[in-house]
Enzyme design. Structure first.
Site, PDB file in Angstrom:
ATOM      1  N   HIS A 164       0.797  -0.767   0.046  1.00 53.56           N
ATOM      2  CA  HIS A 164       0.554   0.197  -0.302  1.00 53.56           C
ATOM      3  C   HIS A 164       1.178   0.883   0.110  1.00 53.56           C
ATOM      4  CE1 HIS A 164      -3.398   2.423  -0.058  1.00 53.56           C
ATOM      5  NE2 HIS A 164      -4.253   1.610   0.932  1.00 53.56           N
ATOM      6  N   ASP A 202      -7.878  -8.988 -17.804  1.00 53.87           N
ATOM      7  CA  ASP A 202      -8.172  -9.894 -18.327  1.00 53.87           C
ATOM      8  C   ASP A 202      -6.613 -11.014 -19.262  1.00 53.87           C
ATOM      9  OD1 ASP A 202      -8.781 -11.848 -20.098  1.00 53.87           O
ATOM     10  OD2 ASP A 202     -10.171 -10.208 -21.329  1.00 53.87           O
TER      11      ASP A 202
END
Length: 433
Positions: free
Chosen positions: A168, A376
């Site tokens: 993060h 994808d």
């Protein structure tokens, strides 16, 4: 079910071409010590044999090999993910990125079962321990110093799961989503990512030092229990209609979801004094507030969010209907631009990012628009993405998209201890009544 996952290969994936070296300074938000942790998630892809769109030679390649190669290409653009986080003279609060090109940690694994055998990882507790689907520790590196770790686990049905662990400190949710989409772009044969990354940490304001409360020497931890609740579109739209009828204004599905979970938690705590305060904190994207137009910030993948906080008397939150709590949430959202500007100018008394060290707020994050569902690798988008909330000192609620073909809004919570769970479960259930 006993874990059937076996890791078959572990290695560093380095950039596929030469990348810049040297040090890069992080922004004031990146350096917040509360962000020095790994964000973990599971990305579930079903039936890649049947849904596969790769052709010819590529069609016979396994997901792990395709993702591995694409990762190396993406690390040329996102070379900071192949570097290491290094503390500065003031420790984590002055951390920087050393662009070493050492690479991201990548693990390949196989599972001796189908995704259907484990309910497509759609239930908690997971039928396979999350730790078996996430990359194990990289050798010779402190776990918090490596920006990116990934594991691809292939199942007998042809489905696969990408276990992602990202720092993060280096990126927020939108930035992590942008990166994983780039890996997918390369996996499908694109010559470059559709969105080119920019470092541009100088775009983020660096306000004068604000008062930063020190975390307690022995911060409390809690045994928060998981609860996953799906809110139907019918229920969400009902609250939207009520809010429109009472105010003449529209609200979002996020407004409804966050209002419901905050009210349910407040009611379930059964605080004896109705004038006692309860706090909500949700993380808002602030890219549009950077000191350039929106196009100037396109491709920025660092931390650029603002913790919007809302405090109210518990009695007021308990008595209102959900639409009434939505109004409180929307009032807080409208203050975002002004509060971000005050923070940037150093006009606030306390650092708003110091909320990490408080345990009383409910922290809410919306994962639906981060881009993970657009990733994808050549076999279609994931059926769902499961964030794994593991910070034991923070009560959290994560808003996600339910697994296909379900619709509505899913709220994954880890914000109540066992004694309050029955009441919390009933409060959340009552949304559909």
């Amino acid at each position: 079910m006993e874990s059937t996952v076996r890791r078959t290969r572990r290695s560093y994936v380095r950039p596929a071409a030469d990348t810049p070296s040297g040090s890069l300074e992080l922004s004031a938000i990146d350096r917040d010590v509360g962000l020095r942790h790994m964000v973990r998630s599971l990305h579930v892809f079903r039936h890649w044999h049947e849904a596969g769109r790769l052709r010819g030679e590529e069609g016979s390649r396994s997901p792990a090999s395709v993702v591995r190669e694409a990762l190396g290409k993406a690390l040329v653009d996102y070379y900071t993910f192949a570097g290491r986080l290094v503390d500065g003279p003031q420790g984590p609060a002055s951390a920087r990125v050393e662009c070493t090109g050492d690479g991201a940690w990548f693990v390949e694994a196989i599972a001796a079962c189908s995704l259907e055998d484990v309910a497509c990882l759609d239930h908690h507790p997971l039928a396979i321990p999350a730790e078996d689907l996430l990359p194990d520790a990289a050798p010779g590196v402190h776990p918090l110093d490596i920006p990116l770790m990934m594991q691809v686990t292939e199942f007998t049905c042809g489905g696969f799961v990408v276990g992602l662990s990202s720092s993060h400190t280096l990126t927020d949710g939108l930035g992590a989503g942008q990166f994983i989409i780039a890996v997918g772009d390369y996996a499908r044969g694109l010559p470059k990512p559709r969105v080119s990354p920019i470092w541009a940490r100088e775009l983020v304001p660096s306000p004068p030092k604000l008062h930063l409360p020190q975390p307690p020497p022995d911060p409390p931890t809690f045994n928060f229990r998981y609860l996953i609740v799906d809110l139907s579109f019918d229920g969400v739209n009902r609250v939207k209609s009520q809010f429109l009828a009472s105010t003449g204004q529209r609200c979002s599905s996020f407004d409804v979801a966050v209002a419901k979970v905050w009210q349910a938690r407040t009611r379930s705590l059964r605080l004896p004094d109705p004038s006692s305060c309860v706090t909500l904190c949700f993380f808002a994207n602030a890219r549009h507030l950077l000191p350039k137009d929106g196009a100037g910030a396109a491709g920025f993948y660092g931390n650029c969010f603002y913790p919007v906080t809302l405090t109210a008397e518990s009695g007021a939150v308990e008595r209102a209907d959900v639409a009434g709590v939505v109004g409180m949430v929307r009032d807080a959202k409208e203050r975002l631009a002004a509060e971000f500007a005050r923070w940037a100018a150093g006009e606030l008394e306390d650092d708003p990012y110091a909320l990490w060290w408080r345990h009383e707020p409910l922290f809410v994050s919306d994962w639906r628009q981060l881009g993970f569902l657009e990733a994808d690798f050549g076999w279609g988008a994931p059926s769902h993405v499961a964030p794994l909330a593991t910070l034991r000192f923070m009560p959290v609620a994560l808003i996600v998209t339910p697994p296909k073909p379900r619709t509505g809004v899913r709220i994954t919570t880890q914000c109540m201890e066992e004694e309050h769970m029955p009441a919390f479960r009933e409060e959340m259930k009552a949304f559909e009544e």
